[in-house]
Design a protein around this motif. Sequence first.
Motif, short mmCIF file in Angstrom:
data_model
loop_
_atom_site.label_atom_id
_atom_site.label_comp_id
_atom_site.label_asym_id
_atom_site.label_seq_id
_atom_site.Cartn_x
_atom_site.Cartn_y
_atom_site.Cartn_z
N TRP A 266 -14.81 20.37 74.83
CA TRP A 266 -14.29 20.51 73.30
C TRP A 266 -15.23 18.71 72.38
O TRP A 266 -15.06 17.79 73.23
CB TRP A 266 -13.19 19.80 73.60
N LEU A 267 -15.84 19.00 71.16
CA LEU A 267 -16.35 18.35 70.53
C LEU A 267 -15.01 17.18 69.96
O LEU A 267 -14.56 17.89 69.45
CB LEU A 267 -16.96 18.54 69.28
N PRO A 268 -15.43 16.15 70.64
CA PRO A 268 -14.42 15.04 70.02
C PRO A 268 -14.17 15.05 68.54
O PRO A 268 -15.12 15.43 67.31
CB PRO A 268 -14.96 13.49 69.99
N GLY A 269 -12.56 15.51 67.70
CA GLY A 269 -12.57 15.11 66.73
C GLY A 269 -12.55 16.07 65.68
O GLY A 269 -12.30 16.98 64.80
N THR A 270 -12.85 17.83 66.34
CA THR A 270 -12.59 19.09 65.72
C THR A 270 -12.02 19.42 66.95
O THR A 270 -11.25 19.68 67.70
CB THR A 270 -13.93 19.72 66.48
N GLN A 271 -11.11 21.27 66.17
CA GLN A 271 -10.49 21.60 66.68
C GLN A 271 -10.78 22.89 67.47
O GLN A 271 -10.76 23.73 67.95
CB GLN A 271 -9.29 22.47 65.50
N ARG A 272 -12.23 23.31 66.95
CA ARG A 272 -12.77 24.67 66.79
C ARG A 272 -14.57 24.24 67.20
O ARG A 272 -15.35 25.33 67.51
CB ARG A 272 -13.03 25.62 65.76
N GLU A 273 -14.52 23.57 67.63
CA GLU A 273 -16.25 22.95 67.52
C GLU A 273 -16.59 23.02 69.29
O GLU A 273 -15.21 21.58 69.94
CB GLU A 273 -17.08 22.85 67.14
#
Length: 294
Positions: A266-273
């Motif tokens: 999971w990419l930091p600071g995102t919820q869906r990316e």
Amino acid sequence: HSLSTIQSYVEALGFSTNKSRPLYVMPLAGDSVDPQQVNAYYDHYRFEPSHPRELKLFGNTSHAPFQDRDIYWHEFGHYFMESITADRGIDNAGDLGAEFSEGAAIHECFADYGAESLSNRGYIGRWIAPNFGFAPGAPLRSAEDLNDDFSQFKSVNSFDPSGKNLDRYRLAEWCSRVLWDIRKQMADENPREGRFYADRTIFGAATILQKDTSVSDLKSALLVADQELNCGIHERSITQAFESRGYVSQSPQLNQNLVLRAALVWLPGTQREFSFNFQIFNPNSQPARNVRLV
């Protein structure tokens, strides 16, 4: 004269070279950047069928390649290998840009061996070796054992952080020592003609090698060639030549399937990316290097 000598020799053994295109030999090919740069190579132009084949030697130093017969014979060996394998691409991966392949090492191995066997000396390149920092009289490469780490398979087929391993020339030198051991055994059995039978068997094995060949394939090809040409009487010698230098059938081979592992990140600071982290491993669980994805 050097090229006509080795060509006549392999033809006397019953092999032929591909003469469908001219072969241009350039003893002083030169280099626009550094005229003193020492190098030599053969280009088969496998993917350019209308292009002449080229054998180029570079460098006009005090120990120039064009003055070394071994270099002509070695580079001819590449031409010979492509000829007797019918352009199948035994180093197809290298032709497509791979940094390392066992096929490339075997190509170099046979080129070395042909020059060494014809001269009846277990080394090549004493003349040009000083260009690369070797002591006077030391060979560029040797099929005879020296005080080095090229004689055992584990020393030339594994990676270490220094980057000195997984190099085609290291594996090629090990391979040439295997072939030289086979040659010596056959010459001991028949002092008058044994080395010629050895060359016919070893070059005969090369004709069997397939696309993107490997050390495992080479061993099998040698056994097949010995069976077809000599009724298999050297099977033990061939097997011992590989085993005495650390190669056994159950060793992990570089031509085995690689393992691909994927992990979702999971990419930091995102919820869906998110992205995928891919890792490729060799059969021995070490990270694979110099892998080309197509």
